[in-house]
Design an enzyme around this catalytic site. Structure first.
Site, PDB file in Angstrom:
ATOM      1  N   GLY A 174      86.455 -68.460 116.171  1.00 56.33           N
ATOM      2  CA  GLY A 174      86.047 -68.784 114.805  1.00 56.33           C
ATOM      3  C   GLY A 174      86.630 -70.117 114.381  1.00 56.33           C
ATOM      4  O   GLY A 174      85.931 -71.009 113.919  1.00 56.33           O
ATOM      5  N   MET A 206      90.730 -72.587 114.579  1.00 59.42           N
ATOM      6  CA  MET A 206      92.058 -72.695 115.178  1.00 59.42           C
ATOM      7  C   MET A 206      92.991 -73.446 114.241  1.00 59.42           C
ATOM      8  O   MET A 206      92.653 -74.506 113.725  1.00 59.42           O
ATOM      9  CB  MET A 206      91.929 -73.417 116.534  1.00 59.42           C
ATOM     10  CG  MET A 206      93.236 -73.645 117.252  1.00 59.42           C
ATOM     11  SD  MET A 206      94.027 -72.073 117.694  1.00 59.42           S
ATOM     12  CE  MET A 206      95.738 -72.562 117.616  1.00 59.42           C
ATOM     13  N   GLU A 207      94.187 -72.865 114.070  1.00 58.84           N
ATOM     14  CA  GLU A 207      95.116 -73.306 113.027  1.00 58.84           C
ATOM     15  C   GLU A 207      96.049 -74.441 113.436  1.00 58.84           C
ATOM     16  O   GLU A 207      97.139 -74.564 112.873  1.00 58.84           O
ATOM     17  CB  GLU A 207      95.963 -72.106 112.600  1.00 58.84           C
ATOM     18  CG  GLU A 207      96.998 -71.617 113.644  1.00 58.84           C
ATOM     19  CD  GLU A 207      96.550 -70.451 114.499  1.00 58.84           C
ATOM     20  OE1 GLU A 207      95.326 -70.252 114.647  1.00 58.84           O
ATOM     21  OE2 GLU A 207      97.419 -69.727 115.037  1.00 58.84           O
ATOM     22  N   GLU A 263      93.097 -69.613 108.403  1.00 56.70           N
ATOM     23  CA  GLU A 263      93.688 -70.704 109.201  1.00 56.70           C
ATOM     24  C   GLU A 263      94.714 -71.465 108.363  1.00 56.70           C
ATOM     25  O   GLU A 263      95.766 -71.850 108.861  1.00 56.70           O
ATOM     26  CB  GLU A 263      92.617 -71.658 109.735  1.00 56.70           C
ATOM     27  CG  GLU A 263      91.484 -70.996 110.526  1.00 56.70           C
ATOM     28  CD  GLU A 263      91.945 -70.092 111.653  1.00 56.70           C
ATOM     29  OE1 GLU A 263      93.028 -70.312 112.226  1.00 56.70           O
ATOM     30  OE2 GLU A 263      91.210 -69.114 111.967  1.00 56.70           O
ATOM     31  N   HIS A 320      98.000 -69.609 108.199  1.00 54.70           N
ATOM     32  CA  HIS A 320      98.780 -69.709 109.440  1.00 54.70           C
ATOM     33  C   HIS A 320      99.849 -70.794 109.354  1.00 54.70           C
ATOM     34  O   HIS A 320     100.809 -70.771 110.121  1.00 54.70           O
ATOM     35  CB  HIS A 320      97.872 -70.026 110.628  1.00 54.70           C
ATOM     36  CG  HIS A 320      97.367 -68.821 111.364  1.00 54.70           C
ATOM     37  ND1 HIS A 320      98.171 -67.767 111.722  1.00 54.70           N
ATOM     38  CD2 HIS A 320      96.127 -68.525 111.850  1.00 54.70           C
ATOM     39  CE1 HIS A 320      97.452 -66.867 112.386  1.00 54.70           C
ATOM     40  NE2 HIS A 320      96.212 -67.295 112.473  1.00 54.70           N
ATOM     41  N   GLU A 341      98.900 -62.926 113.887  1.00 55.19           N
ATOM     42  CA  GLU A 341      97.512 -62.586 113.562  1.00 55.19           C
ATOM     43  C   GLU A 341      97.395 -61.408 112.587  1.00 55.19           C
ATOM     44  O   GLU A 341      96.697 -61.495 111.590  1.00 55.19           O
ATOM     45  CB  GLU A 341      96.698 -62.337 114.837  1.00 55.19           C
ATOM     46  CG  GLU A 341      96.522 -63.582 115.701  1.00 55.19           C
ATOM     47  CD  GLU A 341      95.920 -64.764 114.947  1.00 55.19           C
ATOM     48  OE1 GLU A 341      95.327 -64.566 113.871  1.00 55.19           O
ATOM     49  OE2 GLU A 341      96.072 -65.906 115.433  1.00 55.19           O
TER      50      GLU A 341
HETATM   51 ZN    ZN Z   1      94.527 -66.310 113.266  1.00 58.32          ZN
END
Ligand code: ZN
Length: 881
Positions: free
Chosen positions: A268, A270-271, A305, A308, A327
Site C-alpha cells: 500500500g 511505505m513509511e 504511514e 509510523h 504494525e
Molecule cells: Zn505500517
C-alpha cells in the site's frame, strides 16, 4: 530472484551483531541499466568483541566493483564476496574504520520491485523488509541504526527531481547535463527506512505548523498533470499531523515531509523517514475517479504511514519477529484516527468485518501464526492480517483493560523510555505494567499464541433467588506446531438489558473480576453470578468487539431479535442482526444441500425493513447492517464440507426474500436518498450513497431491476455510484444488454486511466458463476492489463481468487488450474506478489471432498515447479502441510 535456501530464522537465535554502522554515506550515480552505488560506511566493533571477528554483510544479487578500508584496497585473500554476502575476513585492529563499497545495480530490469527500481521512468526504492541489500552490502537488519547522508547524481533531463530522507543539504550542476542533490537525515534509522526517488514529477506543496510553532514544508509528488488529484491526500496528511499531536502528544520532527506516488508498488505504502512512498492508488482521488471507499482508504493509509514516524521510525523493531510492535500499534492508531474523523460505530463494525474476513481464516488455517511469530523462512510472508489487524486488536484490549488514561500514560512512557531504540514486544508490555502496576503476563499470550479463542456461553435466571448466571468456558483450538494452548486473559465487555432496552441493575457479582462492564475471563471456566436481578435480562456480549474471539452462545432467537432492536451498544446491535442473518443463511444452505427450497422467517425481513427506515441510525450504519454476510463469511461459519454454489444460492434467496418483502419501502427510501447537493467525500455524504447503493442491490433482483441499475449507472455523477451500479449490473444481470452496454461504456470512458480500469477488472473478476474463469483469462490479454503491475494483478487475479467463491471454486477445478498457472507466471517477475496471491487457497481443507482434491492438485503443481522462490515455496508448503 532469491531461490529458497530452506533456512529457518528463529526468535530465540537473536543476538546483536558484532559490529555497528553509526554513519552511512551513499552516492548514487543513476542510470537505468547501470547505477553506481558508492557506500562509505563507518564501521564500529562492539565493546568486548574480538578484533579477529569477521564482518559479514548481507547482499542480494549484487555485483561488487570496488572495496577499500580506510582508503586502501582490500586484498582479495582478505575477503569473500558472493552476490548474497560480503565477508571481511580480517578487519582492521582499530575499533572504528571506514569501509568503502562500490556496487552496480540495474533498476530498469528490477521487476521484483524490491531495492532500487524504476516505475514509469521514475527511480524509486522499497527496502522493507530486506530490500536494502539489493542496493549495497550492509548489515541489513532493523537493530543497526545509522545516520544517513545521501548524494544523488542524475541526468537533469531524466530526473529533474532528486529526493531522499531527511532535510536537503544542497544541490547543483555537474556539467554535461548532470546535476546532484545531497540529503541528510539526522535521526539514526535502520536500512529498511532508507528511500530515494528521482524523476520528473509534479508537486503539490503545502505546509503545517506544529504545536510548538515549527513550520514543516509538505510535498506530495505525482505524475505531472495529476497534482490536483492529490488534494484529498494532502488534507488527510494535515489532519493526521494535528491528530497525532492531540491524541498522542507526538509532533513531527524534520523540516520537510514528502510523499511520492508511484504506479508499480508491492504494498500500500511505505513509511521511509521523511519520504513516504505510496502506491498511487492511495494518493490520487477525485469524485470522477475514486469511490468513497477509496477516499476512506487514502485517509487511513496517509495517516498510518505518517503515524509510523513515531511508532516504527523513532522507535523501531529490534528484529523482524517484532513486526507487530510497529504494525499492530500503528494500525490501532490509524483506526482511532479514522474513528475520530468519521463515525466510531461504523468504523468499528467495518474493522471487525475486515478482521473476520482476513484474519480469522488465517488463524483457523494452515498459515496460522502468533501476532509475534517465533520462526519464519521468508519475512515478506509475515506482513499478514494477524500481525496488522489482530496486532491492533491486542493494543485495543490493553486500553480496554487499563482504561484510556492509564493507556495514554503507558504510551507516553513508551515514547519517553524507548525513543531511538530498536525495541521488543516485552519492552512495550513493560511500560503498561509499570504505569498500571498490573501483571500482564497472562495477557501477553495474545502476542505469543496463535489461534482464535472461543468462548462458549450460556445463561440462566433464577427468579426466586433473583440471580442471573453466565457460564463461560474458554478454549483455544490447536494451530500448526502449537497443539496445546494456555489459558488466555480475555476482556469480555457485556451488558444486561431489560424491557424497553434499559440496563438491568444488579447488586453484586462473583465468579470473575468484573470492572466497568468488562468480565475478565482468565480461567477455563467461570460461573459469573449476578445477584439482585429481578427480571430475566437479554445479555449483550463482546460489546464493541472487546476481544477478537468467536462466541458459541446458547441464545434464543427472541433475544437476538430483541437485541437487534434495542441494544444500546451500536456494535452489538449490528452483531445481533448479523447473527440472525448468518443463522438464516446457514439453515438455507442445509436445506439446499438437502434438495429443499429454502424458506426464511417473515420477521427477519420485517426487521431488515425497520433497520433500513430507522432515521435514528446513521445511513452508513444502516448500509452496513443491510449488507448480507459475504459468501466467504458464511463458509467460515459453516466450517467444513463447503459447497460454494449452495452458499451462493442461499444468499441470493435471502436477498430476494428481504427485497420482495420491503420492495415499496426500499424503493421509496432509494429515491429519497438521491444526491441533491454538490459532491463531498465526507462521511455523512458517503453514508447516504452507501445506503442508496445497498438498496439498489436489493432492488436489482426485483422486476425492472436491470433498468433501474442502468439508470443509476447513466445518471451517476461520481465514481461511487457509477461503480456500484456497474457491479450490480454485472453481478445481478450478467450477460444482459444493460450489463454489456455499461461495461463497454465504462471501458470507453476510462480505458486510459489504469487505476479506474482496476475497478472494471475487479467487477468482472467477481461476477459469480462458472463462466468467469474464461472471462478473466481473456482479460489478461486486455491492453490495460499487465502481469508486471501489482495493482493490475491484484484487481484481476487477486479478486478472482479471493473474492469470487463460485467462480474460483468452479466444481471442475478449472479455476484452480488457471490460478496455479498464473501464480507461477507472476512469480517469474515478482515473487512477493505471487506468494501473496497464493494464500487464496489457505482454506482449501474446508471445501467438500471433490473440490478439496482439485485444490490440492493445483497447490502441488505449484510446489513441484522448478526453481521456486523462497516466498512462494514457503506459502505453498505451509498450506499443504
Ligand atoms: Zn505500517
Amino acid at each position: 530472484m532469491r531461490t529458497d535456501t530452506g533456512q529457518v530464522f528463529k526468535l530465540e537465535d537473536y543476538r546483536p551483531n558484532d559490529y555497528l554502522i553509526p554513519q552511512t554515506n551513499l552516492t548514487f550515480r543513476l542510470s537505468p541499466d547501470a547505477t553506481r552505488v558508492t557506500a562509505l560506511l563507518t564501521i564500529e566493533r562492539r565493546d568486548g568483541v574480538s578484533a579477529s571477528a569477521p564482518l559479514v554483510l548481507d547482499g542480494d544479487g549484487l555485483t561488487l566493483k570496488r572495496i577499500e578500508i580506510d582508503g586502501k584496497k582490500v586484498k582479495p585473500a582478505d575477503l569473500l564476496a558472493t552476490p548474497d554476502q560480503l565477508t571481511i575476513l580480517k578487519p582492521p585492529a582499530a575499533r572504528r574504520f571506514q569501509l568503502l563499497i562500490e556496487t552496480e545495480v540495474a533498476p530498469a530490469g528490477n521487476e521484483a520491485l524490491m531495492g532500487l527500481y524504476r516505475s514509469s521512468h521514475v527511480y524509486c526504492t522499497q527496502c522493507e523488509a530486506e530490500g536494502f541489500r539489493r542496493i549495497t552490502y550492509f548489515l541489513d537488519r532493523p537493530d543497526i541504526l545509522s545516520v544517513y547522508t545521501v548524494r544523488i547524481e542524475a541526468l537533469r533531463e531524466e530526473a529533474p527531481l532528486l529526493l531522499s530522507n531527511g532535510n536537503r543539504l544542497d544541490s547543483g550542476d555537474l556539467g554535461d547535463g548532470w546535476h546532484y542533490a545531497r540529503w541528510h537525515d539526522p535521526f539514526p534509522k535502520p536500512s529498511y527506512l532508507f528511500a530515494l526517488v528521482a524523476g520528473n514529477l509534479g508537486q503539490l506543496a503545502d505546509s503545517f505548523v506544529t504545536q510548538s510553532g515549527r513550520t514543516v514544508e509538505l510535498g506530495i509528488y505525482v505524475e505531472p498533470g495529476k497534482e490536483k488529484l492529490a488534494g484529498y491526500a494532502m488534507d488527510a496528511l494535515k489532519r493526521s499531523m494535528k491528530w497525532d499531536e492531540e491524541a498522542f502528544g507526538r509532533e513531527y520532527d524534520l523540516d520537510v515531509f514528502n510523499i511520492v506516488a508511484v504506479s508499480d508498488f508491492n504494498m500500500g505504502a511505505m513509511e521511509n523517514k521523511g519520504l513516504n512512498i505510496f502506491n498511487d492508488k492511495y494518493v490520487l482521488a477525485d469524485q470522477e475517479t475514486a469511490t468513497d471507499a477509496d477516499f476512506a482508504n487514502i485517509e487511513a493509509i496517509i495517516a498510518h504511514e505518517y503515524f509510523h514516524n513515531w511508532t516504527g521510525n523513532r522507535i523501531t523493531c529490534r528484529d523482524w519477529f517484532q513486526l507487530c510492535l510497529k504494525e499492530g500499534l500503528t494500525v490501532f492508531r490509524d483506526h482511532e484516527f479514522s474513528a475520530d474523523q468519521r463515525s466510531r460505530a461504523v468504523k468499528r463494525i467495518a474493522e471487525v468485518r475486515t478482521l473476520r474476513a482476513h484474519q480469522f481464516p488465517e488463524d483457523q488455517g494452515p498459515l496460522a501464526h502468533p501476532v509475534r511469530p517465533r520462526r519464519y523462512r521468508e519475512i515478506n510472508n509475515f506482513y499478514t492480517a494477524t500481525v496488522y489487524e489482530k496486532g491492533s486488536e491486542v493494543v485495543r484490549m490493553i486500553r480496554t483493560i487499563l482504561g484510556a488514561d492509564v493507556f495514554r500514560a503507558g504510551m507516553d512512557l513508551y515514547f519517553e523510555r524507548h525513543d531511538g531504540d530498536a525495541a521488543t514486544i516485552e519492552d512495550f508490555i513493560k511500560v503498561f505494567e509499570d504505569t498500571s502496576g498490573r501483571d500482564l503476563s497472562q495477557f501477553a499470550l495474545w502476542y505469543h499464541q496463535a489461534g482464535t479463542p472461543n468462548l462458549t456461553i450460556s445463561s440462566t435466571h433464577n427468579p426466586a433467588a433473583q440471580e442471573f448466571t453466565l457460564e463461560i468456558e474458554q478454549s483455544v483450538p490447536p494451530t500448526p506446531s502449537e497443539s496445546r494452548k494456555r489459558l488466555m486473559h480475555i476482556p469480555l465487555a457485556f451488558g444486561l438489558i431489560g424491557a424497553g432496552g434499559k440496563p438491568v441493575a444488579y447488586s453484586g457479582v462473583e465468579g470473575a473480576s468484573v470492572e466497568d462492564g468488562v468480565i475478565h475471563v482468565r480461567k477455563r471456566r467461570h460461573m459469573v453470578r449476578f445477584s439482585g436481578v429481578t427480571e430475566r435480562p437479554a445479555v449483550s456480549l463482546n460489546r464493541g468487539f472487546s476481544a477478537p474471539v468467536t462466541l458459541s452462545v446458547e441464545q434464543k432467537a427472541d433475544d437476538q431479535f430483541f437485541l437487534a432492536r434495542h441494544d444500546s451498544d451500536a456494535f452489538s446491535r449490528w452483531q445481533a442482526f448479523n447473527t440472525l442473518l448468518t443463522d438464516a443463511l446457514i439453515s438455507a444452505f442445509r436445506e439446499i444441500l438437502g434438495g429443499k427450497q429454502p424458506g426464511f422467517a417473515a420477521r427477519l425481513s420485517e426487521l431488515a425493513g425497520s433497520i433500513a427506515g430507522d432515521e435514528t441510525l446513521e445511513p452508513a450504519y444502516r448500509a452496513l447492517a443491510l449488507a448480507l454476510p459475504g459468501e466467504a463469511d458464511i463458509a467460515r461459519d459453516i466450517g467444513r464440507n463447503i459447497d460454494p454454489d449452495a452458499i451462493y444460492t442461499a444468499r441470493e434467496a435471502l436477498a430476494l426474500a428481504i427485497g420482495t418483502a420491503n420492495r415499496d419501502a426500499f424503493s421509496g427510501l432509494y429515491l429519497s436518498l438521491a444526491d441533491r447537493e454538490a459532491f463531498s467525500p465526507d462521511a455523512a455524504s458517503a453514508g447516504r450513497r452507501a445506503l442508496r447503493n445497498t438498496l439498489l442491490d436489493y432492488l436489482a433482483l426485483q422486476p425492472g431491476g436491470a433498468a433501474l441499475a442502468a439508470r443509476h449507472f447513466q445518471s451517476a455523477t461520481n465514481m461511487t455510484d457509477r461503480a456500484a451500479a456497474l457491479a450490480v449490473l454485472a453481478h445481478r444481470h450478467h450477460g444482459s444488454p444493460e450489463a454489456i452496454e455499461a461495461l463497454a461504456a465504462f471501458e470507453t470512458i476510462y480505458g486510459s486511466d489504469p487505476l479506474v480500469m482496476d475497478k472494471w477488472f475487479q467487477i468482472q473478476a467477481s461476477v459469480p458463476g462458472p463462466q468467469t474463469v474464461d472471462t478473466v483469462r481473456v482479460l489478461t490479454s486486455h491492453p490495460a492489463f499487465s502481469m508486471g503491475n501489482p495493482n493490475r494483478v491484484r484487481s484481476l487475479i487477486g479478486t478472482f481468487s479471493s473474492a469470487n467463491q463460485t467462480g474460483f471454486h468452479r466444481a471442475d477445478g478449472e479455476g484452480y488450474r488457471f490460478f496455479a498457472q498464473t501464480v507461477l507466471e507472476v512469480e517469474k517477475r515478482n515473487p512477493q506478489v505471487a506468494a501473496r496471491l497464493a494464500t487464496a487457497l489457505r482454506s482449501w481443507r474446508s471445501l467438500e471432498p471433490s473440490r478439496q482434491a482439485k485444490a490440492r492438485e493445483a497447490l502441488l503443481s505449484i510446489a513441484n515447479a522448478e526453481n521456486l522462490s523462497a516466498d512462494l515455496r514457503d506459502i505453498v508448503e505451509r498450506t499443504l502441510a
